[in-house]
Design an enzyme around this catalytic site. Structure first.
Site, PDB file in Angstrom:
ATOM      1  N   HIS A  49       5.374  -3.832 -11.845  1.00  0.00           N
ATOM      2  CA  HIS A  49       5.270  -2.372 -11.787  1.00  0.00           C
ATOM      3  C   HIS A  49       6.606  -1.689 -12.056  1.00  0.00           C
ATOM      4  CE1 HIS A  49       1.146  -2.501 -10.509  1.00  0.00           C
ATOM      5  NE2 HIS A  49       1.431  -3.233  -9.458  1.00  0.00           N
ATOM      6  N   ARG A  74       9.521 -10.734  -9.714  1.00  0.00           N
ATOM      7  CA  ARG A  74       8.059 -10.624  -9.730  1.00  0.00           C
ATOM      8  C   ARG A  74       7.614 -10.482 -11.178  1.00  0.00           C
ATOM      9  NH1 ARG A  74       3.907  -6.607  -6.582  1.00  0.00           N
ATOM     10  NH2 ARG A  74       4.886  -4.926  -7.780  1.00  0.00           N
ATOM     11  N   GLU A 153      -3.147 -10.628  -2.180  1.00  0.00           N
ATOM     12  CA  GLU A 153      -3.380  -9.178  -2.172  1.00  0.00           C
ATOM     13  C   GLU A 153      -4.813  -8.800  -2.517  1.00  0.00           C
ATOM     14  OE1 GLU A 153      -0.209  -7.357  -4.448  1.00  0.00           O
ATOM     15  OE2 GLU A 153      -0.372  -8.759  -6.088  1.00  0.00           O
ATOM     16  N   ASP A 179      -2.109  -3.471  -2.297  1.00  0.00           N
ATOM     17  CA  ASP A 179      -3.297  -4.000  -2.973  1.00  0.00           C
ATOM     18  C   ASP A 179      -4.257  -4.628  -1.972  1.00  0.00           C
ATOM     19  OD1 ASP A 179      -3.298  -3.499  -5.807  1.00  0.00           O
ATOM     20  OD2 ASP A 179      -1.478  -4.691  -5.918  1.00  0.00           O
TER      21      ASP A 179
HETATM   22  C1  3PY Z   1       1.444  -4.494  -2.875  1.00  0.00           C
HETATM   23  O1  3PY Z   1       1.662  -4.019  -1.761  1.00  0.00           O
HETATM   24  O2  3PY Z   1       0.336  -4.528  -3.412  1.00  0.00           O
HETATM   25  C2  3PY Z   1       2.565  -5.044  -3.619  1.00  0.00           C
HETATM   26  O3  3PY Z   1       2.365  -5.585  -4.678  1.00  0.00           O
HETATM   27  C3  3PY Z   1       3.932  -4.882  -3.063  1.00  0.00           C
HETATM   28  O4  3PY Z   1       4.538  -3.827  -3.683  1.00  0.00           O
HETATM   29 MG    MG Z   2       0.421  -5.446  -5.406  1.00  0.00          MG
END
Ligand code: 3PY
Ligand code: MG
Length: 256
Positions: A49, A74, A153, A179
């Protein structure tokens, strides 16, 4: 060489004192150097992101090293070849988003680890300088020294967390609470929800049972401290832009 950035940070992570990392989305060397000049143990450079591409992430890793720190990267969703490239560039760990199954965890491990664990191709380039070892020595040590962390997530990932943790070459899990909150609620963003909180407890316990690393994205230093007390080993704190925004708001509020 024992104080090379990668083995120093990973040894701290394995030894157990909480590791606190910055999270950086703006790919500017000044941002990396400013945050690494503070007491953070390292930084996450966000290619999912954030604005980091391969070249900028490699420069960000070098910026961390300039300040005596190591970087985690990441990668974008499903972009496993980039995991190999960033390890070659000297990332201490790969954080892979949306690892929702054992099959996806195996793909991550394949690109993040050399045989016999995975299928990473040889060509470590700058990782040798940042790891303090080269050649056969690097080949033997890198699987244990540069980590692969699977992001949990979604509901599917949570259901399979024990199996994902059991995959050879997966060194730990990294919770993305935003997420995860969307996945657990079928559509609302609340990273501080009771469901996410229960999931955090479960994930920390699973990682402990598997003797692997538990990591989590935190929104504040206070939350990071609380997560460390609940068994997480790696906490990231806010993001560069969130820190900038809160400082700007506080100063403007003081001015007006
Ligand atoms: C989330 O919280 O989904 C992440 O990927 C951390 O930023
Ligand atoms: Mg995320």
């Amino acid at each position: 060489m024992h104080d090379a950035p990668i083995p120093s940070l990973v040894a701290k992570l394995r030894a157990g004192p909480p590791v606190f990392a910055a999270w950086i989305v703006a790919p500017d060397p000044a941002v990396v150097e400013t945050l690494m000049g503070e007491g953070f143990d390292g930084a996450v450079l966000d290619m999912q992101h954030g604005g980091f591409d391969v070249a900028k992430a490699a420069a960000g890793i070098a910026g961390c090293a300039l300040m005596g720190k190591a970087a985690f990267v990441r990668i974008p969703v499903g972009d496993y070849p980039t995991a190999s490239r960033m390890l070659d560039a000297g990332a201490a760990a790969i954080i892979a988003p949306m690892i929702n199954s054992v099959a996806e965890a195996r793909k991550l491990a394949a690109f993040a680890k050399y045989p016999p664990v995975g299928e990473r191709s040889w060509g470590p380039g700058r990782a040798t300088a940042l790891s303090g070892c080269e050649g056969q020595d690097y080949l033997q040590r890198s699987n244990g020294m540069q980590l692969a962390l699977a992001m949990i997530e979604t509901r599917a990932a949570l259901d399979d967390v024990d199996a994902i943790l059991a995959v050879a070459g997966i060194d730990g899990v990294f919770v993305g609470p935003s997420d995860l909150s969307i996945g657990l609620s079928d559509g609302s963003l609340d990273p501080h929800s009771a469901d996410v909180d229960a999931a955090l407890a479960r994930i920390a316990a699973s990682a402990k049972a598997a003797n692997k690393i538990a990591a989590v994205f935190c929104f504040s230093g206070g939350q990071a401290k609380a997560m460390a007390a609940r068994g997480f080993g790696l906490m990231t704190i806010a993001t560069d832009l969130l820190l900038l925004r809160s400082a700007a708001r506080a100063e403007l509020a003081a001015a007006r």
